[in-house]
Design a protein around this motif. Sequence first.
Motif, PDB file in Angstrom:
ATOM      1  N   VAL A 151      45.159  37.726  29.167  1.00 57.95           N
ATOM      2  CA  VAL A 151      45.029  36.522  28.821  1.00 57.95           C
ATOM      3  C   VAL A 151      46.529  35.872  29.348  1.00 57.95           C
ATOM      4  CG1 VAL A 151      45.945  35.119  26.709  1.00 57.95           C
ATOM      5  CG2 VAL A 151      45.225  37.474  25.951  1.00 57.95           C
ATOM      6  N   LEU A 152      47.393  36.077  29.790  1.00 57.10           N
ATOM      7  CA  LEU A 152      48.122  35.254  30.483  1.00 57.10           C
ATOM      8  C   LEU A 152      47.396  35.410  31.874  1.00 57.10           C
ATOM      9  CD1 LEU A 152      51.117  34.124  30.798  1.00 57.10           C
ATOM     10  CD2 LEU A 152      51.979  35.772  30.987  1.00 57.10           C
ATOM     11  N   SER A 153      47.411  36.203  32.835  1.00 59.64           N
ATOM     12  CA  SER A 153      46.877  36.167  34.278  1.00 59.64           C
ATOM     13  C   SER A 153      45.322  36.533  34.649  1.00 59.64           C
ATOM     14  CB  SER A 153      47.393  37.219  35.064  1.00 59.64           C
ATOM     15  OG  SER A 153      46.663  38.715  34.431  1.00 59.64           O
ATOM     16  N   GLY A 154      44.697  36.122  33.425  1.00 60.36           N
ATOM     17  CA  GLY A 154      43.026  36.090  33.539  1.00 60.36           C
ATOM     18  C   GLY A 154      42.788  37.144  34.511  1.00 60.36           C
ATOM     19  N   SER A 155      43.224  38.650  34.314  1.00 61.86           N
ATOM     20  CA  SER A 155      42.925  40.093  35.242  1.00 61.86           C
ATOM     21  C   SER A 155      43.383  40.747  34.704  1.00 61.86           C
ATOM     22  CB  SER A 155      43.331  39.254  36.968  1.00 61.86           C
ATOM     23  OG  SER A 155      44.597  39.565  37.101  1.00 61.86           O
ATOM     24  N   GLY A 156      42.848  42.186  35.388  1.00 60.66           N
ATOM     25  CA  GLY A 156      43.644  43.170  35.100  1.00 60.66           C
ATOM     26  C   GLY A 156      44.373  44.237  36.134  1.00 60.66           C
ATOM     27  N   GLN A 157      45.016  44.835  36.879  1.00 56.60           N
ATOM     28  CA  GLN A 157      45.515  44.744  37.309  1.00 56.60           C
ATOM     29  C   GLN A 157      46.514  46.359  37.705  1.00 56.60           C
ATOM     30  OE1 GLN A 157      47.601  42.707  40.513  1.00 56.60           O
ATOM     31  NE2 GLN A 157      46.093  42.746  42.396  1.00 56.60           N
ATOM     32  N   ASN A 158      45.854  47.179  38.524  1.00 58.13           N
ATOM     33  CA  ASN A 158      46.932  48.211  38.564  1.00 58.13           C
ATOM     34  C   ASN A 158      48.194  48.463  39.124  1.00 58.13           C
ATOM     35  OD1 ASN A 158      46.048  48.119  41.144  1.00 58.13           O
ATOM     36  ND2 ASN A 158      47.108  49.923  42.116  1.00 58.13           N
ATOM     37  N   THR A 159      48.862  47.179  39.334  1.00 54.30           N
ATOM     38  CA  THR A 159      50.407  46.670  39.313  1.00 54.30           C
ATOM     39  C   THR A 159      50.932  46.822  38.378  1.00 54.30           C
ATOM     40  OG1 THR A 159      49.432  45.073  40.556  1.00 54.30           O
ATOM     41  CG2 THR A 159      50.089  46.616  42.002  1.00 54.30           C
ATOM     42  N   ASN A 160      50.180  45.884  37.665  1.00 58.97           N
ATOM     43  CA  ASN A 160      50.432  44.834  36.103  1.00 58.97           C
ATOM     44  C   ASN A 160      51.575  46.236  35.266  1.00 58.97           C
ATOM     45  OD1 ASN A 160      48.557  43.022  36.062  1.00 58.97           O
ATOM     46  ND2 ASN A 160      47.671  43.514  34.389  1.00 58.97           N
ATOM     47  N   GLY A 161      52.223  45.348  34.759  1.00 63.68           N
ATOM     48  CA  GLY A 161      53.608  45.864  34.381  1.00 63.68           C
ATOM     49  C   GLY A 161      54.361  46.366  35.441  1.00 63.68           C
ATOM     50  N   ASN A 162      54.616  46.841  36.693  1.00 69.38           N
ATOM     51  CA  ASN A 162      55.813  46.453  37.223  1.00 69.38           C
ATOM     52  C   ASN A 162      56.975  46.976  37.178  1.00 69.38           C
ATOM     53  OD1 ASN A 162      56.994  48.271  39.310  1.00 69.38           O
ATOM     54  ND2 ASN A 162      56.788  46.257  40.823  1.00 69.38           N
ATOM     55  N   LEU A 163      57.444  48.021  36.361  1.00 71.99           N
ATOM     56  CA  LEU A 163      59.130  47.854  36.435  1.00 71.99           C
ATOM     57  C   LEU A 163      59.538  47.221  34.961  1.00 71.99           C
ATOM     58  CD1 LEU A 163      60.993  46.889  39.888  1.00 71.99           C
ATOM     59  CD2 LEU A 163      60.673  49.293  38.414  1.00 71.99           C
ATOM     60  N   TYR A 164      58.441  47.536  33.857  1.00 67.44           N
ATOM     61  CA  TYR A 164      58.578  46.511  32.592  1.00 67.44           C
ATOM     62  C   TYR A 164      59.563  48.412  31.972  1.00 67.44           C
ATOM     63  CZ  TYR A 164      55.271  43.175  32.506  1.00 67.44           C
ATOM     64  OH  TYR A 164      54.424  41.958  32.222  1.00 67.44           O
TER      65      TYR A 164
END
Lengths: 351, 350
Positions: free
Chosen positions: B265-278
């Motif tokens: 919702v926040l970024s309007g997209s999905g990317q495999n780099t999402n959640g990096n270092l979460y």
Amino acid sequence: MSASSARRFASRRGLLFGGAAASAGVLLAGCTSNDTGDDEEDSQQAPAAEESEGPPVTIGFAGPQADHGWLNAINENARSRAETYADVTLEITEGSNDTATQIGQIETLINSEVDVLVILPADGIALTQIGLTAMRAGIPVINLDRIFDSPQAYRCWIGGDNYGMGLNAGHFIGEQLRDVQNARVVELSGPDNLELTGQRTQGFDDALANYPNIEKVARQAAEFTVESGQEVMSGLLQAQSEFDALWNHDDDQGVGALRAIDQAGRDEFIMVGGAGARSAMDAIQADNSVLKATVLYPPTMAASAIDLARALGQAKGIGGLAEFEIPSSVTLYSAVVTKENVEQYLPTGFN
Amino acid sequence: MTHGATSEPASSPPLGKPQPDAPPPPAPGKPVGRVLLGRLADVHSLSLIGVLAVLAIIGAITKPDAFLSTDNLQLILTQASVIGVVTVGVTFVIIGGGIDLSVGAIVALASVWCTTVATQDYGMAGMIFTALIVGLGCGLVNGVLIAYGPMVPFVATLAMLASARGLALQITEGRTQVVSVDAVLDLGGRDAYIFGIPPLVLIFAGVTAIGWVLLNRTTFGRRTVAIGGNPEAARLAGIAVKRQRLMIYALSGLCCGIAAFMLVVLSGSGQNTNGNLYELNAIAAAIIGGTLLSGGRGTIIGSVLGVLVFTTITNLFTLNNLDSAGQQIAQGAIIVAAVLLQRRSAAQQP
């Protein structure tokens, strides 16, 4: 009695849950597909000079893992360009970001005695040795984009121009804001731990120096990801209540930046992107957002590298130049894609 | 207490109002107010509130107009909400004596799985469902491996980190999957604010409230603390330790699923780099929030404050146009300072 009914309830619940889980699994499996259904032919190639078929050339191609859109496009460009030539055989390795793995893959290509190597190293400095090894073994190397540490490690380097990206973005913004007094410009850069980010920023600053009416009021670094683009841009918008232009180094993080701009409801400035993603070009063409231009870092360089490798393998020069040999270095131009010329570049936009 | 765990998806549809059942039923003989105050006033949380106050003062001095605005408060809370939901799940894992290194990768996988063209065909409901199921599924795999493998949590979740990131990359092929479902995009816009509060912040608040109730007011929470403090004693006391572990990791996975949809919702997209270092950010936030890395102790409120501290620092650096290197150094320094401060003040406690 009550125990047995409880057990029956439990088993029915188990059955329900199992059924739900199984159907969820089936549904999910169907959901991994990214097929849009309309498979349009990728006509990524600029019209190639119809050269007659020459002696056969085997080209070995080694690149990093295609973990983002641009690198993916690099592989596709190399592959589809090689397919257009009947005299070219392309041996392409599985991409890897691990230096040791990539060295191993290139050694394999050397041992299988390919005629020419095209190498996009995961890390240019770390792979210099293997470039030298290949050259000593008599296999000329076309070094793609990330440059080796020694000119002896390649016969020809072809790549993008990070400094030029900044320069052209700065000049475009400067011209757009020529008549604006005390213009304020914001820069959303890539990760500061990459050398190329520094080069892009340097080019941008050098270009802006030509325009005394422009001041760069803020620069913040994102991570080339959508998520970081959204996060950093929303902070920048908060910090700068009004400005005239934004340069964003990378169209991938630009997706997030545009999202943040949209969420903040801001539209008083123009935005220029970088790299040349398809989504950015679509937005430029639609002309319904702040994004008005993007400066290229063209993945078509991989197709050109195949052309250079073929010419090298057949001991020819390249068309359009008087030389008998291919050049030792080719720096590509970071063209500015605007609404006026986007049609032409659209096929090169990557996802 | 499966009911506690499984009731959480119900809270996730972002249109939901703040949970009406958030205030816990008063324990017999203890007025709610005093319990709440007692929890809030615990020393870790107090020191973090102090840190937040200092940061707010710095912000008010350096950037009075930009920092002290409603917009900026909304911004800080929104940016905190995604990692905040992940941190609530991770807090349970750490209190239960485990560790979850896979949260960032699960967020990435769930966010790309729920933004594929095929999933987007099912609209917002399909995307939410996919994100939650993928998150829960990964959590269950973690839980089964750790509880019944049995595998060391560090190793099992490290393996999940690698494979979930790999699968995310395979699904996207490195491409950015842009969301075209308007209902999802609108949720991140200004028009979706409910009484000036962004829906993402409401979800974060809801998850925090449920997490607080779950930890402090249910047997699930007490069992989590028990197996984290001393698994052998917990087993002898008749707690099904394995089942409890399984549920804790499933809960963490579910939180990742919720967070993944919020990130979409926040970024309007999905990317495999999402959640990096979460994983690192969530663990760091939980630890500066007073959660013991060895398990058995921790608070949801502390973790949430920890997240807010990090988000506020990022906000301050951006507002003042400082470079990212300094920001990372500051974050490291804050972790060390917060933990040292807590240890000192904890030692002075009776």
